[in-house]
Scaffold this motif. Structure first.
Motif, PDB file in Angstrom:
ATOM      1  N   ASP A  22      13.351  42.163  46.759  1.00 27.07           N
ATOM      2  CA  ASP A  22      13.560  43.502  47.295  1.00 27.07           C
ATOM      3  C   ASP A  22      14.627  44.165  47.090  1.00 27.07           C
ATOM      4  O   ASP A  22      15.684  43.502  46.744  1.00 27.07           O
ATOM      5  CB  ASP A  22      13.143  43.069  48.907  1.00 27.07           C
ATOM      6  CG  ASP A  22      11.647  42.787  49.276  1.00 27.07           C
ATOM      7  OD1 ASP A  22      11.133  42.707  48.565  1.00 27.07           O
ATOM      8  OD2 ASP A  22      11.716  42.408  50.487  1.00 27.07           O
ATOM      9  N   THR A  36      17.415  47.581  48.321  1.00 23.64           N
ATOM     10  CA  THR A  36      17.749  48.483  49.594  1.00 23.64           C
ATOM     11  C   THR A  36      18.546  49.709  48.846  1.00 23.64           C
ATOM     12  O   THR A  36      19.298  49.573  48.230  1.00 23.64           O
ATOM     13  CB  THR A  36      18.428  47.992  50.541  1.00 23.64           C
ATOM     14  OG1 THR A  36      17.912  46.794  51.268  1.00 23.64           O
ATOM     15  CG2 THR A  36      18.680  49.208  51.885  1.00 23.64           C
ATOM     16  N   THR A  75       5.972  53.389  56.626  1.00 23.69           N
ATOM     17  CA  THR A  75       6.501  52.217  56.916  1.00 23.69           C
ATOM     18  C   THR A  75       5.480  51.028  56.723  1.00 23.69           C
ATOM     19  O   THR A  75       4.208  51.393  57.308  1.00 23.69           O
ATOM     20  CB  THR A  75       7.286  51.957  58.151  1.00 23.69           C
ATOM     21  OG1 THR A  75       8.364  52.795  58.441  1.00 23.69           O
ATOM     22  CG2 THR A  75       7.912  50.476  58.300  1.00 23.69           C
ATOM     23  N   GLY A  76       5.653  50.066  55.921  1.00 23.57           N
ATOM     24  CA  GLY A  76       4.561  48.978  55.649  1.00 23.57           C
ATOM     25  C   GLY A  76       3.890  49.176  54.289  1.00 23.57           C
ATOM     26  O   GLY A  76       4.553  49.611  53.139  1.00 23.57           O
ATOM     27  N   CYS A  86       5.287  48.043  49.069  1.00 27.77           N
ATOM     28  CA  CYS A  86       5.825  47.583  50.612  1.00 27.77           C
ATOM     29  C   CYS A  86       6.999  48.256  50.882  1.00 27.77           C
ATOM     30  O   CYS A  86       8.097  47.827  50.439  1.00 27.77           O
ATOM     31  CB  CYS A  86       5.590  46.322  51.140  1.00 27.77           C
ATOM     32  SG  CYS A  86       5.888  45.896  52.689  1.00 27.77           S
ATOM     33  N   ARG A 126       9.656  48.166  53.770  1.00 20.51           N
ATOM     34  CA  ARG A 126       9.758  47.177  54.686  1.00 20.51           C
ATOM     35  C   ARG A 126      10.655  47.527  55.869  1.00 20.51           C
ATOM     36  O   ARG A 126      10.236  47.261  57.167  1.00 20.51           O
ATOM     37  CB  ARG A 126      10.492  45.963  54.140  1.00 20.51           C
ATOM     38  CG  ARG A 126       9.538  45.218  52.955  1.00 20.51           C
ATOM     39  CD  ARG A 126      10.197  43.762  52.864  1.00 20.51           C
ATOM     40  NE  ARG A 126       9.883  43.361  51.501  1.00 20.51           N
ATOM     41  CZ  ARG A 126       8.532  42.988  51.265  1.00 20.51           C
ATOM     42  NH1 ARG A 126       7.703  42.821  52.306  1.00 20.51           N
ATOM     43  NH2 ARG A 126       8.139  42.579  50.113  1.00 20.51           N
ATOM     44  N   ASP A 127      11.323  48.813  55.594  1.00 24.14           N
ATOM     45  CA  ASP A 127      12.259  49.263  56.614  1.00 24.14           C
ATOM     46  C   ASP A 127      12.410  50.742  56.049  1.00 24.14           C
ATOM     47  O   ASP A 127      12.830  50.971  54.996  1.00 24.14           O
ATOM     48  CB  ASP A 127      13.259  48.763  56.972  1.00 24.14           C
ATOM     49  CG  ASP A 127      13.886  49.050  58.581  1.00 24.14           C
ATOM     50  OD1 ASP A 127      13.233  49.490  59.166  1.00 24.14           O
ATOM     51  OD2 ASP A 127      15.286  49.285  58.333  1.00 24.14           O
ATOM     52  N   GLN A 184      14.404  50.001  52.796  1.00 22.08           N
ATOM     53  CA  GLN A 184      14.240  48.413  52.294  1.00 22.08           C
ATOM     54  C   GLN A 184      12.772  48.344  51.756  1.00 22.08           C
ATOM     55  O   GLN A 184      11.886  48.629  52.162  1.00 22.08           O
ATOM     56  CB  GLN A 184      14.464  47.520  53.349  1.00 22.08           C
ATOM     57  CG  GLN A 184      14.614  46.137  52.682  1.00 22.08           C
ATOM     58  CD  GLN A 184      14.785  45.095  53.786  1.00 22.08           C
ATOM     59  OE1 GLN A 184      14.964  45.544  55.119  1.00 22.08           O
ATOM     60  NE2 GLN A 184      14.738  43.786  53.555  1.00 22.08           N
ATOM     61  N   CYS A 185      12.791  48.155  50.404  1.00 23.26           N
ATOM     62  CA  CYS A 185      11.418  48.340  49.746  1.00 23.26           C
ATOM     63  C   CYS A 185      10.992  46.976  48.906  1.00 23.26           C
ATOM     64  O   CYS A 185      12.073  46.268  48.443  1.00 23.26           O
ATOM     65  CB  CYS A 185      11.016  49.472  49.099  1.00 23.26           C
ATOM     66  SG  CYS A 185      12.458  49.742  47.908  1.00 23.26           S
ATOM     67  N   SER A 186       9.753  46.720  48.650  1.00 20.34           N
ATOM     68  CA  SER A 186       9.540  45.637  47.338  1.00 20.34           C
ATOM     69  C   SER A 186       9.892  46.291  46.205  1.00 20.34           C
ATOM     70  O   SER A 186      10.048  47.407  45.918  1.00 20.34           O
ATOM     71  CB  SER A 186       7.976  45.434  47.709  1.00 20.34           C
ATOM     72  OG  SER A 186       7.169  46.474  47.312  1.00 20.34           O
ATOM     73  N   THR A 234       8.830  50.172  43.682  1.00 20.77           N
ATOM     74  CA  THR A 234       8.830  51.292  44.601  1.00 20.77           C
ATOM     75  C   THR A 234       9.680  52.414  43.839  1.00 20.77           C
ATOM     76  O   THR A 234      10.740  52.197  43.406  1.00 20.77           O
ATOM     77  CB  THR A 234       9.555  50.956  46.065  1.00 20.77           C
ATOM     78  OG1 THR A 234       8.712  49.992  46.665  1.00 20.77           O
ATOM     79  CG2 THR A 234       9.305  52.236  46.956  1.00 20.77           C
TER      80      THR A 234
END
Length: 333
Positions: free
Chosen positions: A76, A78, A119-120, A157, A159-160, A180-182, A185
């Motif tokens: 991940d 950020t 988000t998600g 994804c 994540r935040d 914050q992502c996979s 992205t």
């Protein structure tokens, strides 16, 4: 008249991880080659690209560390980014041509709702100005030729998604976000899609990676800082190879078991099952490689060679303490 001959750089075995604060304007490979030249390293690689128009943390792997670079590629990330609202560009960032301008009429409540919707797990269409390949050719090459090709949506994804600051009026309305992502992205696409959802469009004016796989920007060094150091201090700026293994369980073997493990032999012991294990020798303490444990059996995966281990021990013994570095904050100005 013949041109003067440039002195060749005497390469050497260098092992470790350089946490580089990559500047704007340099590609990841350009930054890697500069750092490799400064360290006079024989072997180097990066852990996935960071766009030339983005700055921030870029882990560079040297020597034995290149064996574990894939782990950071999958990790991940950020970012902190500033989305300029009301203006859509051809590249979704400040380098592109302005395609459309619209008034910004959204409220703070609408901004919060839209960010919640992103988000998600979401779907993204990769931008044309990206290194993603289609039929063996990078998308940005098609874009430079004036062509647009069909891209399939990709699942990523978020994540935040934290709103750090915003300005919805004035000459330059913006959102300052922490994402914050996979892996995979596209933050430019995210910013553009958020702008569209707010009804005004938008593009990125700043993008900075502040964390990747648990490695923080505050630990990073700039190329200018690295170049200003003496040779031994440059080597001391490297972090150990095991820096790339923050989520691996640590396991220490005796000297006899270490030798057998390094030869690729499976070892048996009273160990719980684990998918990711960092294996160390005890005398001296040194990383041997990574493995997994199944039913009390330690199964080797990626191993360092005895030569690499010896070189790492010699390199560590000859160096001063790690150079302390300050954090690099982001600012909307």
């Amino acid at each position: 008249m013949t041109a003067p001959t440039r002195a060749r750089v005497q390469r050497r075995p260098v092992h470790g991880v350089l946490l580089l604060d990559k500047p704007l304007g340099l590609s990841s490979n350009q930054a890697l080659q500069k750092a490799k030249w400064l360290l006079r390293a024989e072997k180097a690689g990066h852990t996935g690209t960071l766009d030339p128009l983005a700055s921030g943390i870029l882990p560079l792997c040297f020597g034995a560390a290149t064996k574990f670079s894939q782990l950071q590629l999958e990790a991940d990330k950020t970012y902190e980014t500033i989305v300029r609202l009301g203006v859509q560009t051809s590249t979704a960032d400040a380098e592109g041509d302005v395609l459309r301008e619209r008034p910004v009429c959204c409220t703070p409540g609408q901004v919060v709702q839209v960010l919640d919707n992103f988000t998600g797990v979401i779907q993204q269409i990769p931008p044309m100005h990206s290194a993603l390949k289609k039929d063996g050719k990078a998308l940005y090459e098609y874009a430079r030729e004036g062509h647009t090709v069909v891209r399939e949506p990709r699942q990523v994804c978020i994540r935040d998604l934290e709103l750090l600051d915003m300005q919805l009026d004035g000459d330059a309305p913006f959102l300052h976000l922490r994402v914050q992502c996979s892996k995979g992205t596209y933050i430019r696409t995210l910013g553009e899609d958020i702008g569209e959802a707010l009804g005004c469009g938008g593009h990125l004016v700043l993008l900075r990676r502040v964390e990747t796989g648990g490695l923080q920007l505050g630990q990073a060094i700039t190329l200018e800082q690295l170049e200003a150091l003496e040779d031994n201090a440059r080597l001391a700026a490297l972090h150990p190879v095991e820096t790339l293994l923050p989520h691996h369980r640590s396991l220490v073997l005796s000297p006899e078991e270490s030798g057998k493990f390094l030869s690729g032999m499976r070892r048996r012991g009273d160990w719980p099952n684990a998918d990711a294990v960092a294996v160390f020798g005890s005398q001296p303490h040194a990383l041997l490689g990574v493995a997994q444990v199944r039913s009390g059996e330690l199964i080797p995966e990626r191993l360092l060679s005895p030569v690499e281990i010896q070189q790492i021990l010699l390199q560590s013994a000859a160096l001063p303490a790690l150079v302390p570095l300050s954090d690099n904050p982001i600012s909307p100005s």
